[in-house]
Design a protein around this motif. Structure first.
Motif, PDB file in Angstrom:
ATOM      1  N   THR A   1      -4.720   6.928  -2.891  1.00  0.00           N
ATOM      2  CA  THR A   1      -4.072   5.772  -3.542  1.00  0.00           C
ATOM      3  C   THR A   1      -3.518   4.692  -2.618  1.00  0.00           C
ATOM      4  OG1 THR A   1      -1.977   6.982  -3.609  1.00  0.00           O
ATOM      5  CG2 THR A   1      -3.381   7.125  -5.561  1.00  0.00           C
ATOM      6  N   VAL A   2      -3.319   4.988  -1.338  1.00  0.00           N
ATOM      7  CA  VAL A   2      -2.716   3.983  -0.449  1.00  0.00           C
ATOM      8  C   VAL A   2      -3.678   2.809  -0.222  1.00  0.00           C
ATOM      9  CG1 VAL A   2      -1.892   3.504   1.899  1.00  0.00           C
ATOM     10  CG2 VAL A   2      -1.099   5.539   0.690  1.00  0.00           C
TER      11      VAL A   2
ATOM     12  N   ARG B   1       2.586   1.730  -3.374  1.00  0.00           N
ATOM     13  CA  ARG B   1       1.663   2.238  -4.396  1.00  0.00           C
ATOM     14  C   ARG B   1       1.403   3.720  -4.184  1.00  0.00           C
ATOM     15  NH1 ARG B   1      -1.471  -1.916  -6.993  1.00  0.00           N
ATOM     16  NH2 ARG B   1       0.044  -3.596  -7.159  1.00  0.00           N
TER      17      ARG B   1
ATOM     18  N   ASN C   1       0.819  -1.214   0.000  1.00  0.00           N
ATOM     19  CA  ASN C   1       0.000   0.000   0.000  1.00  0.00           C
ATOM     20  C   ASN C   1       0.853   1.264   0.000  1.00  0.00           C
ATOM     21  OD1 ASN C   1      -2.319  -1.489   0.075  1.00  0.00           O
ATOM     22  ND2 ASN C   1      -2.763  -1.159   2.238  1.00  0.00           N
TER      23      ASN C   1
END
Lengths: 212, 130
Positions: free
Chosen positions: A76-77, A44, A41
């Motif tokens: 986004t995480v 990313r 995560n």
């Protein structure tokens, strides 16, 4: 000591790199007490940060840069570290809104705003086996060192040491927040992945500043 | 009409709850869903929650239903990002996702106001099953 916008961008690049290098390690820590996605995560999220920062206007100030990092992370995480670190960076950005250079005092403000952001968002305190166990001691060490007229690079080294101690301490306590809290006392014996990623980010900051 | 946004780590969960709730309210209630990350992993995306709130907002408030973990924090982040314009008009229900969504949507479908929909959603957590 003055920290320029370029220095801030270097710090963010360093964070991207360090998270990438520690992706497997963070995921491994998270597989012991969480849902085994922290490294993936975070990687990313910071990869998206890198791409996003490549597109922002050249004349963006440091506040805007930090807020952009935060906005990108919340989007986004994916896991809890998204809203937590995202809020931390957004609040840090608000704290230095409009600035193109940072003083020692601004660095303290950034830490203070980030820490408060994480506390507000996650409702955790020191000793809950979270990111706060790294960040709060680092913030205190930084503030105290600067108040004693220690130069910023050295003050940041002390902050890193405090963060490291805090991170290692999470091994001895049981989790009271997040997925790991379902394990209760069985989480003892494992270092908290969030405290580890926080330590890595603080270390990235200190390493870059120490090279300036 | 009050709008509803469903938030989960899992896209499939919110799609499933949406299907269930939408059938019961025959598509009358504006319902948005936010589940999973933009690249298809499990996770939540605060920016997407913001978009969904705006999408279902008909001027009478939006109730957000969440499941666990980062769904809660991402929804709170979204509320913060929505800012003053939405202050008091968007609230996270302290309720279970499925039961809360059903209760809220049925209440919204009969034209109840924001506070009533929110209260009914939150009462869903006290529902006895046995």
């Amino acid at each position: 000591m003055v920290i320029t916008k370029e220095d801030v961008l270097k710090v963010i690049d360093k964070i991207v790199e360090v998270i990438r290098e520690n992706k497997e390690y963070l995921t491994e820590l998270d597989s012991a007490i969480g849902d085994a996605d922290h490294g993936i995560n975070m990687d990313r999220g910071f990869e998206a940060v890198k791409q996003k920062l490549a597109t922002i206007p050249e004349n963006s100030d440091i506040g805007t840069i930090l807020k952009t990092v935060g906005m990108t992370l919340v989007s986004t995480v994916g896991g809890a570290s998204g809203p937590l670190y995202g809020t931390a960076f957004m609040r840090a950005g608000q704290a230095v809104q409009g600035k193109t250079e940072l003083t020692e005092e601004d660095v303290v403000k950034i830490f203070e705003a980030a820490l408060q952001g994480i506390k507000d968002r996650g409702k955790a305190q020191a000793g809950d086996k979270t990111m706060i166990d790294s960040i709060e001691p680092a913030y205190k060490a930084l503030k105290e060192s600067l108040e004693n007229n220690i130069a910023l690079p050295e003050a940041l080294k002390r902050a890193v040491n405090a963060a490291k101690e805090g991170m290692e301490y999470t091994k001895n306590i049981s989790a009271r927040k997040g997925r790991a809290s379902y394990l209760g006392e069985r989480s003892i014996g494992h270092i908290d992945p969030g405290a580890t990623s926080s330590y890595l980010m603080i270390k990235a900051l200190a390493d870059v500043i120490n090279l300036l | 009409m009050v709008g509803i946004v469903l938030v989960s780590h899992s896209r499939k969960i919110v799609e499933g709850v949406f299907e269930l709730v939408n059938q019961m309210t025959r598509g009358k209630v504006p319902i948005g869903i936010a589940g999973g990350t933009p690249d298809g992993r499990l996770g939540t995306d605060a920016a997407e929650i913001v978009e969904q709130v705006k999408k279902v907002d008909r001027g009478e408030g939006v109730v957000v239903l969440v499941d666990i973990g980062s769904a809660v924090m991402s929804a709170q982040t979204a509320v913060e990002l929505l800012g003053e314009e939405y202050e008091g008009k968007v609230k996270i229900a302290d309720a279970p996702l499925v039961e809360g969504a059903v209760a809220a949507a049925v209440e919204a479908s009969i034209g109840s106001d924001f506070e009533k929909v929110l209260t009914v959603a939150e009462e869903a957590k006290k529902m006895n099953k046995l």
